[in-house]
Design a protein around this motif. Structure first.
Motif: not given
Length: 271
Positions: A23-31, A51-58, A67-77
Protein backbone atom coordinates in the motif's frame (compact mmCIF):
# COMPACT_ATOMS: atom_id res chain seq x y z
CA UNK A 1 -8.55 -4.13 -18.25
CA UNK A 2 -9.69 -2.58 -15.00
CA UNK A 3 -13.09 -3.46 -13.61
CA UNK A 4 -15.15 -1.07 -11.50
CA UNK A 5 -16.08 -2.49 -8.10
CA UNK A 6 -17.14 -1.35 -4.67
CA UNK A 7 -14.39 -1.25 -2.06
CA UNK A 8 -15.91 -4.23 -0.28
CA UNK A 9 -16.00 -6.24 -3.49
CA UNK A 10 -12.47 -5.32 -4.56
CA UNK A 11 -10.87 -6.26 -1.23
CA UNK A 12 -12.90 -9.47 -0.97
CA UNK A 13 -12.06 -10.53 -4.52
CA UNK A 14 -8.42 -9.54 -4.82
CA UNK A 15 -6.83 -9.64 -1.34
CA UNK A 16 -6.51 -13.09 0.17
CA UNK A 17 -5.21 -14.32 3.52
CA UNK A 18 -1.46 -14.87 3.26
CA UNK A 19 -0.96 -12.40 0.38
CA UNK A 20 1.92 -9.99 0.02
CA UNK A 21 0.27 -6.57 -0.08
CA UNK A 22 1.86 -3.21 -0.90
CA UNK A 23 0.00 0.00 0.00
CA UNK A 24 1.93 2.97 -1.28
CA UNK A 25 1.51 6.74 -1.32
CA UNK A 26 4.11 9.24 -0.17
CA UNK A 27 2.88 11.96 2.25
CA UNK A 28 -0.46 12.14 0.46
CA UNK A 29 -2.78 9.74 -1.37
CA UNK A 30 -2.28 7.10 1.33
CA UNK A 31 -5.00 4.43 0.86
CA UNK A 32 -6.60 4.56 4.31
CA UNK A 33 -10.09 3.56 3.17
CA UNK A 34 -8.73 0.39 1.57
CA UNK A 35 -6.69 -0.41 4.68
CA UNK A 36 -9.80 -0.08 6.83
CA UNK A 37 -11.71 -2.44 4.56
CA UNK A 38 -8.92 -5.00 4.90
CA UNK A 39 -9.35 -4.70 8.67
CA UNK A 40 -13.14 -5.05 8.45
CA UNK A 41 -12.82 -8.20 6.36
CA UNK A 42 -10.35 -9.60 8.91
CA UNK A 43 -7.70 -10.52 6.38
CA UNK A 44 -4.90 -12.42 8.09
CA UNK A 45 -1.23 -13.42 7.70
CA UNK A 46 -0.46 -10.62 5.26
CA UNK A 47 3.08 -9.61 4.38
CA UNK A 48 2.80 -5.82 4.27
CA UNK A 49 5.17 -3.77 2.13
CA UNK A 50 5.46 0.00 2.33
CA UNK A 51 8.44 2.32 2.08
CA UNK A 52 7.15 4.48 4.91
CA UNK A 53 4.66 2.56 7.06
CA UNK A 54 2.75 5.06 9.13
CA UNK A 55 -0.75 5.18 10.61
CA UNK A 56 -2.54 2.91 8.14
CA UNK A 57 -0.14 0.04 8.79
CA UNK A 58 -0.13 0.73 12.53
CA UNK A 59 -3.90 0.22 12.39
CA UNK A 60 -3.68 -2.95 10.28
CA UNK A 61 -0.94 -4.43 12.45
CA UNK A 62 -2.88 -3.62 15.61
CA UNK A 63 -5.96 -5.26 14.10
CA UNK A 64 -4.03 -8.51 13.59
CA UNK A 65 -3.80 -8.46 9.79
CA UNK A 66 -0.03 -8.76 9.44
CA UNK A 67 2.56 -11.47 9.91
CA UNK A 68 5.48 -9.58 8.32
CA UNK A 69 6.47 -6.02 7.44
CA UNK A 70 8.95 -4.98 4.76
CA UNK A 71 9.84 -1.30 4.98
CA UNK A 72 12.51 1.38 4.93
CA UNK A 73 11.22 3.79 7.60
CA UNK A 74 8.37 3.47 10.09
CA UNK A 75 6.77 6.06 12.34
CA UNK A 76 4.06 8.64 12.89
CA UNK A 77 5.37 11.52 10.74
CA UNK A 78 6.35 14.49 12.87
CA UNK A 79 5.01 12.87 16.03
CA UNK A 80 6.85 9.70 17.07
CA UNK A 81 6.58 5.95 17.23
CA UNK A 82 3.97 3.58 15.88
CA UNK A 83 2.76 2.07 19.14
CA UNK A 84 0.80 -0.82 17.63
CA UNK A 85 3.83 -1.83 15.58
CA UNK A 86 6.02 -1.64 18.67
CA UNK A 87 3.56 -3.69 20.72
CA UNK A 88 3.52 -6.41 18.06
CA UNK A 89 7.33 -6.46 17.85
CA UNK A 90 8.09 -6.17 21.55
CA UNK A 91 5.18 -8.07 23.09
CA UNK A 92 3.63 -10.14 20.30
CA UNK A 93 0.24 -8.38 20.58
CA UNK A 94 -2.14 -9.11 18.95
CA UNK A 95 0.38 -11.42 17.26
CA UNK A 96 4.10 -11.33 16.65
CA UNK A 97 5.39 -10.07 13.33
CA UNK A 98 8.64 -10.31 11.39
CA UNK A 99 10.34 -7.23 10.01
CA UNK A 100 12.57 -6.85 6.98
CA UNK A 101 14.25 -3.46 6.84
CA UNK A 102 15.77 -1.80 3.79
CA UNK A 103 17.05 1.65 2.89
CA UNK A 104 14.78 3.98 0.91
CA UNK A 105 17.05 3.64 -2.12
CA UNK A 106 16.95 -0.15 -2.04
CA UNK A 107 13.16 -0.24 -1.71
CA UNK A 108 12.73 2.12 -4.65
CA UNK A 109 15.14 0.07 -6.75
CA UNK A 110 13.42 -3.18 -5.73
CA UNK A 111 10.02 -1.85 -6.83
CA UNK A 112 11.54 -0.61 -10.07
CA UNK A 113 13.05 -4.03 -10.75
CA UNK A 114 9.74 -5.69 -9.98
CA UNK A 115 7.96 -3.39 -12.42
CA UNK A 116 10.50 -4.39 -15.08
CA UNK A 117 9.98 -8.08 -14.39
CA UNK A 118 13.54 -8.52 -13.11
CA UNK A 119 14.50 -10.82 -10.22
CA UNK A 120 16.80 -8.32 -8.53
CA UNK A 121 17.92 -4.73 -8.36
CA UNK A 122 21.51 -3.53 -8.27
CA UNK A 123 22.64 -0.36 -6.53
CA UNK A 124 25.53 1.38 -4.86
CA UNK A 125 24.66 1.22 -1.22
CA UNK A 126 24.85 -0.60 2.08
CA UNK A 127 28.61 -0.05 2.32
CA UNK A 128 29.31 0.19 6.04
CA UNK A 129 25.70 -0.57 6.92
CA UNK A 130 24.64 -3.20 9.45
CA UNK A 131 21.43 -3.97 7.55
CA UNK A 132 23.01 -6.81 5.52
CA UNK A 133 23.64 -8.58 8.85
CA UNK A 134 19.91 -8.74 9.61
CA UNK A 135 18.40 -8.77 6.11
CA UNK A 136 19.19 -11.89 4.10
CA UNK A 137 17.77 -10.28 0.95
CA UNK A 138 20.78 -7.98 0.69
CA UNK A 139 23.70 -9.54 -1.18
CA UNK A 140 26.87 -8.20 -2.78
CA UNK A 141 27.93 -8.93 -6.34
CA UNK A 142 30.81 -7.99 -8.60
CA UNK A 143 30.09 -5.95 -11.72
CA UNK A 144 31.10 -8.08 -14.72
CA UNK A 145 32.30 -4.96 -16.57
CA UNK A 146 34.18 -2.94 -13.96
CA UNK A 147 34.77 -5.36 -11.08
CA UNK A 148 33.03 -2.93 -8.72
CA UNK A 149 31.39 -4.37 -5.62
CA UNK A 150 27.67 -3.58 -5.70
CA UNK A 151 24.66 -4.34 -3.54
CA UNK A 152 21.88 -6.53 -4.92
CA UNK A 153 18.38 -6.86 -3.46
CA UNK A 154 15.49 -9.11 -4.37
CA UNK A 155 12.88 -7.32 -6.48
CA UNK A 156 9.53 -6.46 -4.92
CA UNK A 157 6.65 -8.20 -6.71
CA UNK A 158 3.54 -8.03 -4.52
CA UNK A 159 0.51 -10.22 -4.94
CA UNK A 160 -1.55 -7.04 -4.65
CA UNK A 161 -0.72 -3.34 -4.73
CA UNK A 162 -3.23 -0.81 -3.41
CA UNK A 163 -2.94 2.92 -4.06
CA UNK A 164 -5.19 5.98 -3.97
CA UNK A 165 -5.37 8.59 -6.74
CA UNK A 166 -7.39 11.63 -7.72
CA UNK A 167 -9.38 10.47 -10.73
CA UNK A 168 -10.19 7.58 -13.03
CA UNK A 169 -11.98 7.84 -16.33
CA UNK A 170 -14.73 5.47 -17.39
CA UNK A 171 -12.25 3.29 -19.26
CA UNK A 172 -10.29 2.68 -16.07
CA UNK A 173 -7.28 4.93 -16.72
CA UNK A 174 -6.06 6.65 -13.54
CA UNK A 175 -4.50 10.08 -13.00
CA UNK A 176 -2.12 10.72 -10.10
CA UNK A 177 -1.29 14.34 -9.34
CA UNK A 178 1.02 15.97 -6.83
CA UNK A 179 3.90 14.17 -5.14
CA UNK A 180 4.58 10.97 -7.00
CA UNK A 181 6.22 8.38 -4.81
CA UNK A 182 6.59 4.77 -5.91
CA UNK A 183 2.91 4.21 -6.77
CA UNK A 184 3.40 3.66 -10.50
CA UNK A 185 6.18 1.11 -10.04
CA UNK A 186 4.31 -0.64 -7.21
CA UNK A 187 1.26 -1.14 -9.45
CA UNK A 188 3.32 -2.37 -12.41
CA UNK A 189 5.26 -4.78 -10.16
CA UNK A 190 2.13 -6.44 -8.73
CA UNK A 191 0.15 -9.44 -9.93
CA UNK A 192 -3.07 -7.57 -9.09
CA UNK A 193 -3.83 -3.96 -8.22
CA UNK A 194 -6.65 -1.99 -6.62
CA UNK A 195 -6.80 1.75 -7.17
CA UNK A 196 -9.21 3.84 -5.10
CA UNK A 197 -9.99 7.30 -6.49
CA UNK A 198 -11.73 10.45 -5.38
CA UNK A 199 -14.01 10.42 -8.40
CA UNK A 200 -14.73 8.79 -11.73
CA UNK A 201 -14.94 11.26 -14.59
CA UNK A 202 -15.54 11.34 -18.33
CA UNK A 203 -12.17 12.96 -19.07
CA UNK A 204 -9.03 12.93 -16.91
CA UNK A 205 -7.91 16.32 -18.29
CA UNK A 206 -4.36 15.10 -17.85
CA UNK A 207 -1.65 17.63 -18.60
CA UNK A 208 1.58 17.08 -20.47
CA UNK A 209 3.87 14.62 -18.64
CA UNK A 210 1.09 13.70 -16.21
CA UNK A 211 1.32 10.39 -14.38
CA UNK A 212 -1.44 8.27 -15.91
CA UNK A 213 -1.74 4.58 -15.10
CA UNK A 214 -3.35 2.82 -18.06
CA UNK A 215 -6.38 0.62 -17.57
CA UNK A 216 -4.48 -2.48 -18.71
CA UNK A 217 -2.15 -2.17 -15.70
CA UNK A 218 -4.98 -1.99 -13.15
CA UNK A 219 -7.17 -4.84 -11.90
CA UNK A 220 -9.88 -2.91 -10.07
CA UNK A 221 -10.92 0.74 -9.76
CA UNK A 222 -12.96 1.86 -6.77
CA UNK A 223 -14.63 5.23 -6.30
CA UNK A 224 -13.85 6.15 -2.69
CA UNK A 225 -14.23 9.86 -1.90
CA UNK A 226 -11.88 10.95 0.91
CA UNK A 227 -10.25 7.54 0.58
CA UNK A 228 -6.87 8.96 1.61
CA UNK A 229 -8.03 10.86 4.71
CA UNK A 230 -6.45 11.71 7.18
CA UNK A 231 -3.61 12.12 4.66
CA UNK A 232 -4.36 14.55 1.84
CA UNK A 233 -5.33 14.42 -1.80
CA UNK A 234 -3.99 17.34 -3.81
CA UNK A 235 -6.86 19.36 -5.20
CA UNK A 236 -9.48 17.71 -2.96
CA UNK A 237 -8.68 18.09 0.76
CA UNK A 238 -5.87 18.89 3.18
CA UNK A 239 -3.97 16.70 5.59
CA UNK A 240 -5.64 16.30 8.99
CA UNK A 241 -2.58 17.18 11.07
CA UNK A 242 -4.57 17.09 14.32
CA UNK A 243 -5.44 13.44 13.84
CA UNK A 244 -1.79 12.44 13.43
CA UNK A 245 -1.12 14.03 16.82
CA UNK A 246 -4.19 12.41 18.35
CA UNK A 247 -3.14 9.01 17.04
CA UNK A 248 -0.17 8.97 19.41
CA UNK A 249 -2.45 8.77 22.45
CA UNK A 250 -5.10 6.63 20.74
CA UNK A 251 -2.60 3.95 19.73
CA UNK A 252 -0.46 4.04 22.87
CA UNK A 253 -2.79 1.75 24.86
CA UNK A 254 -4.54 -1.37 23.62
CA UNK A 255 -7.91 -0.41 25.08
CA UNK A 256 -8.06 3.03 23.49
CA UNK A 257 -6.89 1.58 20.18
CA UNK A 258 -9.54 -1.14 20.20
CA UNK A 259 -12.27 1.37 21.10
CA UNK A 260 -11.19 3.62 18.23
CA UNK A 261 -11.10 0.67 15.82
CA UNK A 262 -14.60 -0.45 16.82
CA UNK A 263 -16.10 3.02 16.42
CA UNK A 264 -14.22 4.30 13.36
CA UNK A 265 -13.62 1.17 11.29
CA UNK A 266 -15.94 -1.71 12.18
CA UNK A 267 -19.06 0.35 12.84
CA UNK A 268 -18.62 2.61 9.80
CA UNK A 269 -18.45 -0.04 7.12
CA UNK A 270 -17.78 0.51 3.44
CA UNK A 271 -19.87 0.80 0.34
Amino acid sequence: MAEFLSLREAVSKYINDGDTVAMEGFTHLIPFAAGHEVIRQKKRNLTLIRMTPDLVYDQMIGAGCAKKLMFSWGGNPGVGSLHRLRDALENGWPNSIEILEHSHAAMACAYDAGAAGLPLAVLRGYVGSDLPKVNDQIKFIECPFTGERLAAVRSVRPDVTVIHAQRADRKGNVLIEGIIGIQKEAVLAAKRSIVTVEEIVDDLNAGVNACVLPSWAITAVVEAPKGASPSYALGYYDRNNAFYKEWDSIARERDTFQAWLKKNVFEKGAA
